[in-house]
Design a protein around this motif. Structure first.
Motif, PDB file in Angstrom:
ATOM      1  N   LEU A   1      -6.499   2.850   0.897  1.00  0.00           N
ATOM      2  CA  LEU A   1      -5.750   4.185  -0.665  1.00  0.00           C
ATOM      3  C   LEU A   1      -6.662   5.498  -0.305  1.00  0.00           C
ATOM      4  O   LEU A   1      -6.518   6.585  -0.243  1.00  0.00           O
TER       5      LEU A   1
ATOM      6  N   LEU B   1       0.938  -0.987   0.197  1.00  0.00           N
ATOM      7  CA  LEU B   1      -0.268   0.217  -0.050  1.00  0.00           C
ATOM      8  C   LEU B   1       0.948   1.300  -0.028  1.00  0.00           C
ATOM      9  O   LEU B   1       0.298   2.089  -1.096  1.00  0.00           O
TER      10      LEU B   1
ATOM     11  N   CYS C   1       1.621   1.745  -3.421  1.00  0.00           N
ATOM     12  CA  CYS C   1       0.949   2.330  -5.129  1.00  0.00           C
ATOM     13  C   CYS C   1       1.220   3.867  -5.033  1.00  0.00           C
ATOM     14  O   CYS C   1       1.316   5.648  -4.722  1.00  0.00           O
TER      15      CYS C   1
END
Length: 234
Positions: free
Chosen positions: A73, A52, A55
């Motif tokens: 996110l 994550l 990203c």
């Protein structure tokens, strides 16, 4: 039969009374705890947290399930779309506040591109068999922007097979690759059709990626023969 979706909806709607039971061709029975599907960032495994944090750009969360990764996110300002072929899962994602969702199989995605493709919880397992991996990598190349990345975790499950005195492993003759597993799920006296799932070791993934014109980078190894990898265009 949308067993996963039904179970996720039950948990989200506070009708939680039991877990999903999985039965595999490895002669193992396991439990998929529903609360785990709704975990927050601090409850996620380290590999997921690292993924994550890597990203970028516009993100497609493939096999998003209850949407925990997408929700994290989105809350952190990313433009993320949750994709799952389970109608129940997508319904839960929407109810949890995820703004963009797609109820479709990954192979059915057309005329859309993203900067990051996220395949967590062994999401590449949807390939089913090793022989299908090239097809999935070609689909990835269609959906991924030129400077984009694929973040995925998987496991080398060789340790689950019996070892002999010479350091080799007893692999059943009917398996073309030891990471190919067949599962069934049961929930509230309902049983799913058998489905194929792929666990791919890093070296095999790297070879397949290179064959398909992609680079494969090992980002982090886990503590249980699992790993996080990144695929990019060469």
């Amino acid at each position: 039969m949308d067993i996963l979706g039904k179970a996720l909806m039950d948990y989200h709607n506070r009708s939680y009374t039991e877990e999903i039971i999985t039965h595999s061709s490895l002669d193992e029975e396991d439990v998929l705890p529903l609360p785990y599907m709704f975990r927050e960032y601090k409850q996620m495994p380290v590999l997921e947290q690292v993924a994550l944090n890597h990203c970028k750009g516009e993100i497609l969360d493939v096999g998003c399930g209850a949407g925990s990764h997408s929700l994290y996110l989105q809350k952190n300002g990313f433009n993320v779309t949750g994709l799952d072929k389970s109608p129940g899962a997508i319904s839960v994602c929407k109810q949890r506040g995820i703004l963009k969702t797609i109820n479709k199989d990954f192979l059915g995605i057309e005329k859309m591109q993203f900067d990051t493709l996220l395949f967590l919880m062994n999401g590449i397992g949807i390939a089913g068999k090793l022989k299908n991996l090239d097809r999935f990598l070609n689909q990835i190349k269609l959906v991924l922007r030129p400077e984009g990345q694929v973040l995925l975790d998987s496991s080398d499950i060789l340790y689950m097979f019996k070892a002999d005195d010479d350091g080799g492993y007893w692999i059943p003759d009917d398996l073309s690759y030891y990471g190919e597993v067949t599962f069934k799920m049961t929930y509230k006296n309902e049983e799913s059709e058998p489905f194929e799932w792929l666990y791919v070791d890093f070296n095999t993934l790297s070879r397949a990626a290179n064959f398909n014109g992609m680079a494969c980078e090992l980002i982090k190894e886990g503590e249980h023969s699992d790993y996080l990898a990144r695929l990019t265009f060469k």
